[in-house]
Write a protein that holds these residues in place. Sequence first.
Motif, PDB file in Angstrom:
ATOM      1  N   UNK A   1       7.904  14.820   2.278  1.00 60.52           N
ATOM      2  CA  UNK A   1       7.417  15.755   1.260  1.00 60.52           C
ATOM      3  C   UNK A   1       6.375  16.701   1.854  1.00 60.52           C
ATOM      4  N   UNK A   2       5.483  16.161   2.685  1.00 63.69           N
ATOM      5  CA  UNK A   2       4.442  16.986   3.303  1.00 63.69           C
ATOM      6  C   UNK A   2       5.056  18.009   4.258  1.00 63.69           C
ATOM      7  N   UNK A   3       6.059  17.581   5.014  1.00 60.74           N
ATOM      8  CA  UNK A   3       6.722  18.512   5.941  1.00 60.74           C
ATOM      9  C   UNK A   3       7.426  19.617   5.165  1.00 60.74           C
ATOM     10  N   UNK A   4       8.080  19.255   4.065  1.00 61.26           N
ATOM     11  CA  UNK A   4       8.749  20.260   3.233  1.00 61.26           C
ATOM     12  C   UNK A   4       7.739  21.273   2.697  1.00 61.26           C
ATOM     13  N   UNK A   5       6.577  20.777   2.254  1.00 57.37           N
ATOM     14  CA  UNK A   5       5.528  21.679   1.761  1.00 57.37           C
ATOM     15  C   UNK A   5       5.037  22.580   2.887  1.00 57.37           C
TER      16      UNK A   5
ATOM     17  N   UNK B   1       0.853  -1.186   0.000  1.00 63.66           N
ATOM     18  CA  UNK B   1       0.000   0.000   0.000  1.00 63.66           C
ATOM     19  C   UNK B   1       0.887   1.234   0.000  1.00 63.66           C
ATOM     20  N   UNK B   2       0.695   2.130  -0.961  1.00 61.32           N
ATOM     21  CA  UNK B   2       1.573   3.302  -1.033  1.00 61.32           C
ATOM     22  C   UNK B   2       1.362   4.236   0.150  1.00 61.32           C
ATOM     23  N   UNK B   3       2.479   4.725   0.685  1.00 62.30           N
ATOM     24  CA  UNK B   3       2.385   5.704   1.763  1.00 62.30           C
ATOM     25  C   UNK B   3       1.800   6.999   1.221  1.00 62.30           C
ATOM     26  N   UNK B   4       0.826   7.551   1.931  1.00 62.67           N
ATOM     27  CA  UNK B   4       0.183   8.795   1.507  1.00 62.67           C
ATOM     28  C   UNK B   4       0.083   9.718   2.714  1.00 62.67           C
ATOM     29  N   UNK B   5       0.585  10.926   2.563  1.00 59.03           N
ATOM     30  CA  UNK B   5       0.524  11.898   3.647  1.00 59.03           C
ATOM     31  C   UNK B   5      -0.236  13.127   3.171  1.00 59.03           C
ATOM     32  N   UNK B   6      -1.087  13.649   4.038  1.00 61.04           N
ATOM     33  CA  UNK B   6      -1.862  14.844   3.692  1.00 61.04           C
ATOM     34  C   UNK B   6      -1.571  15.960   4.683  1.00 61.04           C
TER      35      UNK B   6
ATOM     36  N   UNK C   1      -3.768  18.936   0.874  1.00 61.52           N
ATOM     37  CA  UNK C   1      -2.800  18.533  -0.148  1.00 61.52           C
ATOM     38  C   UNK C   1      -2.286  17.142   0.201  1.00 61.52           C
ATOM     39  N   UNK C   2      -2.266  16.250  -0.785  1.00 61.08           N
ATOM     40  CA  UNK C   2      -1.831  14.870  -0.563  1.00 61.08           C
ATOM     41  C   UNK C   2      -0.521  14.605  -1.297  1.00 61.08           C
ATOM     42  N   UNK C   3       0.332  13.780  -0.673  1.00 59.27           N
ATOM     43  CA  UNK C   3       1.614  13.414  -1.268  1.00 59.27           C
ATOM     44  C   UNK C   3       1.812  11.910  -1.170  1.00 59.27           C
ATOM     45  N   UNK C   4       2.263  11.313  -2.277  1.00 55.59           N
ATOM     46  CA  UNK C   4       2.691   9.919  -2.291  1.00 55.59           C
ATOM     47  C   UNK C   4       4.212   9.894  -2.253  1.00 55.59           C
ATOM     48  N   UNK C   5       4.787   8.715  -2.000  1.00 52.47           N
ATOM     49  CA  UNK C   5       6.241   8.602  -1.979  1.00 52.47           C
ATOM     50  C   UNK C   5       6.786   8.989  -3.358  1.00 52.47           C
ATOM     51  N   UNK C   6       7.785   9.869  -3.376  1.00 49.22           N
ATOM     52  CA  UNK C   6       8.399  10.313  -4.622  1.00 49.22           C
ATOM     53  C   UNK C   6       7.488  11.149  -5.493  1.00 49.22           C
ATOM     54  N   UNK C   7       6.436  11.727  -4.907  1.00 50.78           N
ATOM     55  CA  UNK C   7       5.434  12.473  -5.673  1.00 50.78           C
ATOM     56  C   UNK C   7       6.048  13.700  -6.352  1.00 50.78           C
ATOM     57  N   UNK C   8       5.712  13.898  -7.622  1.00 49.37           N
ATOM     58  CA  UNK C   8       6.164  15.112  -8.311  1.00 49.37           C
ATOM     59  C   UNK C   8       5.011  15.783  -9.058  1.00 49.37           C
ATOM     60  N   UNK C   9       3.776  15.520  -8.589  1.00 50.57           N
ATOM     61  CA  UNK C   9       2.594  16.036  -9.278  1.00 50.57           C
ATOM     62  C   UNK C   9       2.100  17.363  -8.717  1.00 50.57           C
ATOM     63  N   UNK C  10       2.650  17.790  -7.595  1.00 54.40           N
ATOM     64  CA  UNK C  10       2.159  19.017  -6.964  1.00 54.40           C
ATOM     65  C   UNK C  10       2.584  20.241  -7.773  1.00 54.40           C
ATOM     66  N   UNK C  11       1.725  21.259  -7.877  1.00 55.76           N
ATOM     67  CA  UNK C  11       2.093  22.477  -8.618  1.00 55.76           C
ATOM     68  C   UNK C  11       3.371  23.145  -8.105  1.00 55.76           C
ATOM     69  N   UNK C  12       3.654  22.978  -6.797  1.00 53.61           N
ATOM     70  CA  UNK C  12       4.873  23.574  -6.225  1.00 53.61           C
ATOM     71  C   UNK C  12       5.980  22.526  -6.092  1.00 53.61           C
TER      72      UNK C  12
END
Length: 738
Positions: free
Chosen positions: A674-678, A602-607, A615-626
């Motif tokens: 990724x979520x913490x960085x955002x 199951x992919x890790x997902x953080x919001x 805003x949701x992030x998956x591992x290695x996500x690069x789909x976010x506008x920022x």
Amino acid sequence: MASLSTSVISLPRHPNSSPPTFSTDLRISSHPALSLVDQCTSIKQLKQVHAQMLRTGVFFDPYSASKLIAASALSSFSSLDYARQVFDQIPQPNVYTWNTLIRAYASSSEPAESILVFLEMLDHCSECPDKYTYTFAIKAASELRALQVGRGFHGMTIKASLGSDIYILNSLVHFYGSCGDLDLARRVFVKTPKKDVVSWNSMITVFAQGNCPQEALELFKEMEAENVKPNDVTMVSVLSACAKKVDLEFGRWVCSYIQRNEIKENLTLNNAMLDMYVKCGSVEDAKRLFDRMPEKDIVSWTTMLDGYAQLGNYEEAWRVFAAMPSQDIAAWNVLISSYEQSGKPKEALAVFNELQKSKSPKPDEVTLVSTLAACAQLGAIDLGGWIHVYIKKQVMKLNCHLTTSLIDMYAKCGDLDKALEVFNSVERRDVFVWSAMIAGLAMHGQGRDALEFFSKMLEAKVKPNAVTFTNVLCACSHTGLVDEGRTFFYQMEPVYGVVPGIKHYACMVDILGRSGNLDEAVELIEKMPIPPTASVWGALLGACKLHGNVVLAEKACSHLLELDPRNHGAYVLLSNIYAKTGKWDEVSGLRKHMRDAGIKKEPGCSSIEVNGSVHEFLVGDNSHPLCKEIYSKLDEMALRLKSNGYVPNKSHLLQFVEEEDMKDHALILHSEKLAIAFGLISLSPSQPIHVVKNLRVCGDCHSVAKLISKLYDREILLRDRYRFHHFREGHCSCNDYW
């Protein structure tokens, strides 16, 4: 109707002069004013007739007065307040008039008034209550679930030699069933000498509504054997029992029985068939019936909508929703709750936003409970807080359901103080309100406070249930309260009458395993009176990971996979144990087996919620506008972490990665980082960073979050699948016991 010029008058308590007398009943019954009563279509017209009856003296005849009372209390335009005023003007109401008022209140939103009028009747009426009086009074007791009051009425009927009356006995069956005393309902039914179809219907309905569907179906078969012809009411209850039992085969037989016996189908019966098909999982049968139904109401449409939504066929669900003649709040609620319950909280909130834009209908309690649950899943505290304000502005009663939902939402969104504020603001707290608060404290690592609340709950004379003990044991697990956990677990049944279930055993295994008492945990599993499930073996496997016990981990994993061969979590945990002990060949073997068997982790997902948007992030996500800014901040974080002595914990990689720098890179791309960085680039330094992850946070991310909270002087709240981690100045609320 004839025009009446007389205006509405206020009623005096007593007439100033004696009413005129009439020589014959015929003269009274044929008076023009009485015929006008039947023609009234509004309370205003009825008041005009009443005024004429007062002027002519017809009102003071018992028959005339009872006719006016019946119209004011039982008609489609009835007004109980006005009916009571009219009643109070009658010098000597007869039994029929008393019965009319008792009946009206019994069917109203104030059934307690019915019982008060009954008591007045005993005191002021020269005639004794008849079988209809008791039937209506028993109905009022049913509405109030007033067991002792109804039993009193039962005794009075026996003393009045009315104990064998079929109307009263049928009412008593319904009454005892409504109060949850199915044994007494059955005893009254069995002792009914000449059962009619209503008798059988009453008992079948009691079983169907009392979560005894098998008994309801067996009684229906008895009814057939007694050659009592069922009617549409019978079949509605039988279909309800089929739905609760999820017995599609028998449900289909019932539908064919209805056709064979030419039982007249009406909207209520068709809706019951629809509901049965949907709850038994056959939307195809439901659709065929729906298409041929000559008449459909909002219940019909909502049932079909619910059927598609529960199957996860949202495309068809939305088609049904769009085709509905009108969308009431129940239809909106189906979509919101089905998304929330199927683990799609973001979609649930999107539907709620659409509901808000539509401005009609208004959200009700069900809407808000489901939406708050979705907010809790996502950590959407801004919307959850808005709903709390909305409840206050709409002056909605903060009942136990809403209170529980608000406490759960605030606790899961990281604001424990607000959860406590809600808890302290209400006077009525049921077991679920207390349990929610205990769960919130447990989740935040405040185990001692959770146990203190449990003690306060007992002082408040609130009996704990299975949910309460799950939360209490979780509190002990999260904070290492091993002795306390043992005590509560072994007191559950003998002291509190709660039989330990699978969740309690899993919690106890977790408590023992985390504290290093692995042998005791294994012994507990071996002595379980119920077969251990995947959750129990999973708890043991998690403890093995913590303490690096490879041999026991392999045994636990083997048992777990026997029960659930496609449990990706088992492979991940065992892989992490192998990685922790440097057994990279075994890690690669597990990875290959998963790939060959088509088992995906199951992919890790953080919001993270920022300015009301999730805003949701998956591992290695690069789909976010920022995306560019986020990865730039990640690089900065990596440099600062490295310069402050951070060394990546590579044991948290599922797959074998040969190059060391690639291992570091794989870890830094975890969704929570990724979520913490955002959060660092989107929130002001004074705002806490709230992150919610769908899985357990890994040890490396836990270490990184601690260090970032110190290096960036930021407050970070990270909620994983099991608990909260509150990071401040390089420390975590869990004290590394997680």
